[in-house]
Design a protein around this motif. Structure first.
Motif, PDB file in Angstrom:
ATOM      1  N   LEU A 253       0.831  -1.204   0.000  1.00 12.46           N
ATOM      2  CA  LEU A 253       0.000   0.000   0.000  1.00 12.46           C
ATOM      3  C   LEU A 253       0.862   1.249   0.000  1.00 12.46           C
TER       4      LEU A 253
ATOM      5  N   THR B 137      -9.219   7.786   5.856  1.00 10.92           N
ATOM      6  CA  THR B 137      -9.928   6.509   5.779  1.00 10.92           C
ATOM      7  C   THR B 137     -11.374   6.730   6.192  1.00 10.92           C
TER       8      THR B 137
ATOM      9  N   GLU C  17      -8.052  -4.346   6.107  1.00  4.26           N
ATOM     10  CA  GLU C  17      -7.565  -3.300   5.219  1.00  4.26           C
ATOM     11  C   GLU C  17      -7.355  -1.983   5.969  1.00  4.26           C
TER      12      GLU C  17
ATOM     13  N   ALA D 195      -3.814   0.278   6.415  1.00  3.48           N
ATOM     14  CA  ALA D 195      -3.664   1.728   6.245  1.00  3.48           C
ATOM     15  C   ALA D 195      -3.124   2.375   7.510  1.00  3.48           C
TER      16      ALA D 195
ATOM     17  N   ILE E 202      -9.427   6.419   1.481  1.00  2.00           N
ATOM     18  CA  ILE E 202      -9.578   4.968   1.378  1.00  2.00           C
ATOM     19  C   ILE E 202     -10.916   4.629   2.027  1.00  2.00           C
TER      20      ILE E 202
ATOM     21  N   ASN F  23     -14.404   1.907   2.478  1.00  2.00           N
ATOM     22  CA  ASN F  23     -15.054   0.606   2.294  1.00  2.00           C
ATOM     23  C   ASN F  23     -16.211   0.759   1.316  1.00  2.00           C
TER      24      ASN F  23
ATOM     25  N   VAL G 203      -9.872   5.356  -3.070  1.00  2.00           N
ATOM     26  CA  VAL G 203      -9.478   3.953  -3.145  1.00  2.00           C
ATOM     27  C   VAL G 203     -10.558   3.133  -2.458  1.00  2.00           C
TER      28      VAL G 203
ATOM     29  N   ALA H 152     -12.247  -0.355  -1.098  1.00  2.00           N
ATOM     30  CA  ALA H 152     -11.944  -1.699  -0.613  1.00  2.00           C
ATOM     31  C   ALA H 152     -13.235  -2.421  -0.274  1.00  2.00           C
TER      32      ALA H 152
ATOM     33  N   HIS I 186      -9.809   4.061  -7.624  1.00  2.36           N
ATOM     34  CA  HIS I 186      -8.931   2.894  -7.671  1.00  2.36           C
ATOM     35  C   HIS I 186      -9.548   1.755  -6.857  1.00  2.36           C
ATOM     36  N   GLU I 187      -9.314   0.532  -7.318  1.00  2.00           N
ATOM     37  CA  GLU I 187      -9.676  -0.650  -6.539  1.00  2.00           C
ATOM     38  C   GLU I 187      -8.511  -0.991  -5.609  1.00  2.00           C
ATOM     39  N   TYR I 188      -8.789  -1.158  -4.342  1.00  2.00           N
ATOM     40  CA  TYR I 188      -7.733  -1.392  -3.344  1.00  2.00           C
ATOM     41  C   TYR I 188      -6.846  -2.566  -3.739  1.00  2.00           C
ATOM     42  N   GLU I 189      -7.459  -3.723  -4.022  1.00  2.67           N
ATOM     43  CA  GLU I 189      -6.672  -4.917  -4.313  1.00  2.67           C
ATOM     44  C   GLU I 189      -5.881  -4.762  -5.611  1.00  2.67           C
TER      45      GLU I 189
END
Length: 558
Positions: free
Chosen positions: A59, A77, A84, A88, A124, A126, A147, A149, A165-168
């Motif tokens: 990350l 976040t 996840e 972070a 970031i 969820n 981002v 997740a 962006h996709e976290y994974e």
């Protein structure tokens, strides 16, 4: 200040206290310990500390190389307690940036203000929280990247003026190690904002040094006493004062973390305790009240719990006694955003164990650890003795206590007079006493104490007494204007399902069974469906006062 010429210096190495060192220690020495995330169906998701360390490095690479995060850029976040979010927690400050946890229960207007004030560049989030974030994005002037997740409706971000962006996908294929920089331990590591019950929320910025020292205190026997034989159910949100320091403390000591994700209702909490068997848990009183009702209706095996930490607001003694009977002893604690948050924790001293004094110690807010200095200040600014009787406002200072508030990226620190004394102590706004052996008993918030005819009435004492009545689920007591006495208490009561009670009998219970003096008894009473709560689960008394002033409450006067 440089040392005097005749000062004898130590021969000790000067190694900075950094979050990256906690991460490295936890992911190697305690690499097999786990972050266990509840999924709501089937087996919970398990990720070892070693895997967390590797993914935190990935990350960090992604944040630097793809998203351009440098220096002390803020990375926010908006997330539940899960693996996840832990990644972070470590990646962002370890690389030199600043982690900013957003309270997902705040009103949208406050969230917008906080993100803009902090100048967050990345959020970031969820996936399940996209319905909360997406409508706010047009007003978040500094956010460049989102981002995501976990599962959620990505279409809500269609047309957003940010890169998504996709976290994974973002971390996939990145190196699993990172050359963590040697930072100044006094540099900013993380920030949280107060809930803004009066005025705008205030930002508290934690240093690497303060987080490291606070983590050491958390794992000590006189605090939470955590070891690698424990599993901690971390119900307190990661956006609430760094989850009371538990993610950092668990990596320091190898404690497994059971993370509830979005499953914070009483039934799933009971299920995860029964199935995963945590030994330790931490949450505010309202969580434990809901869990107690669930366990009363549908008994579960919670015998694995040997320490239940309750903080955030005063724990009613009746709730403490109920969990004692279930074999899950409660430990009371006190703190606030400005104290990282550990200020006190209430372990009864050895001489009281097995005596009538023991429970009396346990219901206090607890004893100050070595890293926290405390004093009581009277109305005229005078210093009051630690005699267990003198009541004043609590002021504190120490290694993990805030000395000012964040005032924006280009402004000097903010030190309002009502929050900091001239000599730099934090004015907590809590009123209480301190015993000669350092046990704090809070009687009220300064703004909530009831001043009746020149005497103080503790709303907390009345609430705890009411909540010990068998038909009362919750009770909040607030000051309301009175022509004769200036202020008098109004008791707002939530009855248990199917229960009934008259106000005269409740008043008699307070006087006869609880020993409340007649002059302190409320004359004004009302039944409400539920006590309004703040974003972190505390009673929101300003809402009750406003509802009374607006004539919205059906009040009976005895």
């Amino acid at each position: 200040m440089s040392p005097r010429e005749d000062t004898v210096l130590s021969t000790m190495q000067d190694v900075p206290l950094l979050i990256s060192r906690i991460l490295t220690h936890g992911s190697t020495v305690h690499g097999t310990s786990q972050v266990i995330t509840w999924t709501g169906e089937g087996e919970p998701h398990r990720r070892s500390f070693a895997e967390i360390g590797a993914r935190a490095a990935q990350l960090a690479h992604a944040l630097r190389d793809t998203l351009g995060i440098r220096g002390d850029d803020r990375v926010a976040t908006l997330a539940w307690n899960n693996a996840e979010h832990v990644e972070a927690y470590f990646a962002v400050p370890s690389m030199g940036a600043v982690l900013h946890t957003l309270n997902l229960r705040l009103p949208p207007e406050q969230l917008v203000w906080i993100v803009n004030h902090a100048a967050d560049r990345v959020v970031i989030v969820n996936g399940s929280l996209l319905p909360l974030l997406a409508p706010l994005l047009p007003r978040l002037g500094t956010v460049e990247h989102v981002v995501v997740a976990g599962p959620g409706d990505r279409s809500l971000l269609d047309g957003a003026a940010v890169r998504v962006h996709e976290y994974e996908e973002l971390i996939a294929g990145r190196p699993t190690s990172y050359d963590w920089p040697e930072l100044d331990e006094r540099a900013a590591a993380a920030m949280c904002y107060t809930s803004g019950t009066t005025g705008d929320p205030k930002g508290v910025v934690y240093s690497h040094r303060s987080v490291y020292l606070h983590s050491m205190q958390i794992v000590m026997a006189e605090a939470m006493g955590l070891t690698d034989r424990d599993t901690s159910l971390v119900v307190v949100p990661q956006f609430h004062v760094n989850a009371w320091g538990l993610p950092h403390a668990t990596f320091m000591s190898g404690v497994n973390m059971l993370m509830p994700d979005r499953f914070l209702q009483p039934a799933p909490l009971a299920e995860m305790i029964e199935s995963v068997r945590p030994t330790h848990a931490a949450a505010v009183p309202t969580i434990w009240q809901g869990l107690l009702a669930e366990l009363t209706a549908r008994p579960r095996d919670i015998s694995s719990l040997n320490r239940v930490i309750i903080g955030g607001s005063a724990c009613p003694p009746s709730l403490m006694q109920a969990f004692d009977k279930l074999g899950a002893p409660v430990c009371h604690a006190w703190g606030m955003t400005e104290t990282s948050p550990l200020g006190t924790i209430s372990h009864a001293p050895a001489h009281s164990l097995g005596t009538d004094e023991e429970f009396g110690y346990r219901v206090t807010q607890g004893r100050f650890p070595a890293g926290v200095e405390a004093r009581l200040t009277g109305p005229g600014g005078e210093r009051l003795p630690w005699d267990g009787e003198s009541t004043g406002e609590l002021e504190v200072r120490g290694n993990w206590i805030a000395g000012s508030y964040y005032n924006g990226p280009d402004a000097p620190p903010l030190r309002p007079d009502d929050k900091f004394s001239e000599d730099g102590w934090l004015k907590t706004g809590d009123v209480g006493t301190i015993s000669p052996d350092g046990f704090l008993t809070l009687t009220d918030r300064a703004k909530d104490v009831i001043k009746s005819g020149g005497e103080w009435i503790s709303s907390v004492e009345l609430e705890n007494a009411l909540m010990s009545h068998p038909v009362v689920a919750e009770a909040a007591v607030v000051a309301v204007p009175d022509d004769r006495w200036g202020e008098r208490p109004l008791a707002t009561v939530v009855l248990k399902e199917g229960a009934a009670a008259d106000f005269a009998s409740l008043s008699a219970f307070l006087e006869e069974r609880c020993g409340i003096a007649k002059w302190q008894l409320p004359e004004r009473w009302t039944i409400i469906e539920g006590v309004p709560k703040t974003s972190v689960g505390k009673f929101d008394k300003k809402v009750l006062r406003k509802r009374y002033a607006d004539g919205e409450l059906d009040v009976t006067r005895l």
